[in-house]
Scaffold this active site. Structure first.
Site, PDB file in Angstrom:
ATOM      1  N   ASP A 118       0.812  -1.273  -0.063  1.00 19.26           N
ATOM      2  CA  ASP A 118      -0.082  -0.048   0.199  1.00 19.26           C
ATOM      3  C   ASP A 118       0.930   1.377  -0.001  1.00 19.26           C
ATOM      4  O   ASP A 118       2.063   1.231   0.230  1.00 19.26           O
ATOM      5  CB  ASP A 118      -0.958   0.197   1.390  1.00 19.26           C
ATOM      6  CG  ASP A 118      -0.163  -0.073   2.676  1.00 19.26           C
ATOM      7  OD1 ASP A 118       1.017  -0.676   2.607  1.00 19.26           O
ATOM      8  OD2 ASP A 118      -0.461   0.752   3.469  1.00 19.26           O
TER       9      ASP A 118
ATOM     10  N   ASP B   8       8.545   3.724  -1.589  1.00 22.74           N
ATOM     11  CA  ASP B   8       7.863   3.034  -0.339  1.00 22.74           C
ATOM     12  C   ASP B   8       6.387   2.658  -0.594  1.00 22.74           C
ATOM     13  O   ASP B   8       5.618   3.451  -0.472  1.00 22.74           O
ATOM     14  CB  ASP B   8       7.750   4.560   0.686  1.00 22.74           C
ATOM     15  CG  ASP B   8       7.181   4.367   1.936  1.00 22.74           C
ATOM     16  OD1 ASP B   8       6.820   3.118   2.564  1.00 22.74           O
ATOM     17  OD2 ASP B   8       6.239   5.105   2.483  1.00 22.74           O
TER      18      ASP B   8
ATOM     19  N   GLU C 111      -0.072  -0.802   5.882  1.00 22.60           N
ATOM     20  CA  GLU C 111       1.272  -0.055   6.538  1.00 22.60           C
ATOM     21  C   GLU C 111       0.955   1.261   6.711  1.00 22.60           C
ATOM     22  O   GLU C 111       1.066   1.838   7.826  1.00 22.60           O
ATOM     23  CB  GLU C 111       2.492  -0.405   5.869  1.00 22.60           C
ATOM     24  CG  GLU C 111       3.519  -0.065   6.620  1.00 22.60           C
ATOM     25  CD  GLU C 111       4.234   1.236   6.566  1.00 22.60           C
ATOM     26  OE1 GLU C 111       5.253   1.691   7.533  1.00 22.60           O
ATOM     27  OE2 GLU C 111       3.780   2.084   5.793  1.00 22.60           O
TER      28      GLU C 111
END
Lengths: 400, 400
Positions: free
Chosen positions: B33, B60, B94
């Site tokens: 995510d 990320d 996350e």
């Protein structure tokens, strides 16, 4: 009559009620706009319940304007000669800062406003719920912004905490140095500007009907700063006070966020009283803030500015205007009114005083619990009827 | 593989890459995510420009997850025996606080997580832009709310200023007592909880490649709290820091408002380090706040609470996990990696360490300027390729 509104500012009607040069001329001010009325039930339909007239504008300020119209209608219907000429300024932008009104009035200083001998404004409230009053003073305001910045953008305390001096630390320290716990403003020499209290003035406070404990209970304050009625009212009306309103740029939402705000602006203001002026107060406050910043010794960037200011207003209660108002109240209520001041500002008072060069009086007809600006605004039926009578009596008493 | 998502928490696939009991087992974590990508141009289409791969999740954490897949594919395609068994935890929550993940992992402590000998997480960044690093520590967090109230509702400073002790005055004073200008936390005995610095640890800091002045320039800080590289990094990673985040309940908008806020909540947090625990820190902080309040002597209402807390994390860099990571980086980059810590929290590290009972290593492949969570997130093409090689080399080095 000047029925004023920004959108119709050209529709200036120079029609007065009476132009008898042998008579004095009274200017009547009121406003017809209201605050937003979200959350109220049918705010624009007047509902009477338990002797109270509920509706948006009932007390602020449509009710008092209608009271004026009723008072004059009755006198005319009964064939009573009104001993003064009347001019009216009814505006529809008061709740938006009377935008444009001062400019419009200034344009008509030498025609419409010429020969106005006194002004009567019914747009405030009694101090309590039972006893009428006449209001002769208002505090002014000086508003300040103190800005501190430490970086070019907000930072995350996980990544940057512990590496730079943070702006918030400097700002809360400065804000913590503004007043003592008892409310005393720490700005050096600021109290030197305040007009000394006279014995005569103290006597006015002694006579005022005001319940110290009820006031505390109404706002559920845990404590008050003064322990007597006189001291408390003076602290509210005739001495300056400083309030910290908040901080722009920091985290202000519910919940938790680990931000290091890069630029924060502390906002506070001082309510000022005669003989303070925004100019004299700004000078002392900015100097004090600069001294604090120097004492802090922070490497961050700092800037303090006087954001805006307004003069305080106090007038002579021995003027015919007030004498007529007081006698009118005595006729209607059977008691001498209290002479009150207010802690806030009504800038239009100063505008009328300046442009007419004559006395301005605040003659309230609503009570302190009318909830102007709030939900369920009301005007007690008795206040409306007695207020109407008072306004009619005031006009007659002006024949003195 | 545990491909985890709150909505599909029942789809637990107990399929691993290798179940050789003679081999060690490595757990690989990543997440798929991303943060919201408002304001970006085509955030979900990977665009290469000037050697940078732009796209939401590029660094990320989709990029590192793909690097894992590529590393393993290449080894398998080339017929290279992977000397360890692999398990994967890839989650999709996350960026929403890994909601539910710890609970799910805890359920599988004795099956899926059994026999995990070490964990490797590629979900952070290099300290700089050029030199690789391995990360062995994170700070924890203790977050506090301090509430002061003075009345039952917000008041207008015109009507009430000067009559009651205002909550904001008390709150800014308390907040002003939390740190010194140099960032030192004033809470008594708080530094007694901090693990003393050893000579060996100091040496790690001396070797780290870090440009003190560039750091200052990047955030446009007017000043830094420490004047050497070592002190600054320690202040960021291995000493506690306190940040004031903001105030809830006060005026926080642009412009001016003359409110006396009735209830204000100051929010600050302390980044904690070994051997501090939320419990030990909370005790000292709440006691200090209570002492401050008693010293203040205000009649207002006050309440201070520890809102939430998280443990710091530091692990052993002499473990095989780190030795293999360092040798892999030496093979790919030709240099020994720096050993770094971070100032923030990654709670999943502590979860894996606790549930597997074994070493956890953070092996970043992105650089410090990748702008994770921000606009124009990127991963340098060279970092992606060398990162992929590093992950493959790491697996091979684990044969040691």
């Amino acid at each position: 009559m000047l029925c004023y509104n920004t959108y119709f500012s050209k529709h200036f009607v120079n029609k007065n009620l009476g132009t008898d040069e042998m008579k004095k001329t009274v200017l009547v001010y009121g406003h017809l706009d209201v605050q937003p009325a979200d959350k109220m039930t049918d705010p624009f339909e007047l509902v009477e319940k338990d002797g109270k007239l509920f509706g948006r504008g009932s007390t602020d300020d449509k009710g008092p304007v209608i009271a004026w119209i009723h008072a004059i209608s009755v006198l005319k219907k009964k064939g009573v000669d009104i001993p003064v000429n009347l001019k009216f300024v009814f505006e529809c932008m008061e709740e938006s800062g009377s935008e444009g009104l001062e400019e419009a009035l200034r344009k008509h200083k030498d025609d419409f406003l010429k020969n106005v001998d006194m002004t009567c404004i019914s747009d405030n409230y009694w101090l309590g719920k039972k006893k009428p009053c006449l209001t002769y003073g208002l505090r002014g305001l000086c508003y300040y912004f103190v800005e501190v910045s430490c970086a070019k953008q907000d930072l995350h305390s996980g990544s940057y905490g512990g590496t730079l001096p943070e702006a918030m630390n400097d700002l809360v320290w400065i804000l913590s140095q503004l007043t003592d716990l008892d409310g005393t403003i720490r700005v050096p020499h600021i109290y030197d500007l305040v007009e000394p209290l006279t014995d005569g003035e103290r006597k006015i406070y002694e006579g005022i009907e005001f319940d110290h404990e009820e006031y505390k209970k109404d706002i559920a304050a845990h404590s008050l700063l003064k322990s007597t009625k006189e001291e408390l009212l003076m602290s509210r009306w005739r001495y300056p006070s400083l309030s910290i309103h908040g901080i722009e740029g920091a985290f202000s939402q519910p919940g938790a966020k680990t931000v290091i705000p890069n630029k924060v602006i502390g906002k506070f203001s001082i309510r000022i009283v005669p003989n303070m002026t925004p100019k004299s107060v700004d000078k002392l406050v900015i100097a004090y803030l600069n001294d604090l910043w120097a004492k802090r010794g922070s490497p961050n960037h700092y800037n303090a500015v006087a954001h805006h200011g307004g003069m305080p207003w106090v007038t002579d209660i021995k003027h015919l205007n007030f004498r007529a108002g007081a006698r009118a109240m005595k006729r209607v209520f059977g008691v001498e009114p209290d002479y009150t001041r207010e802690g806030g500002t009504i800038p239009i008072c100063i505008t009328f005083q300046e442009l007419t060069g004559n006395n301005v009086m605040l003659l309230p007809i609503g009570a302190c619990d009318d909830m102007a600006h709030s939900q369920n605004e009301k005007l007690d039926r008795s206040n409306f009827i007695q207020g109407t009578k008072t306004l009619a009596a005031y006009l007659l008493e002006l024949a003195e």
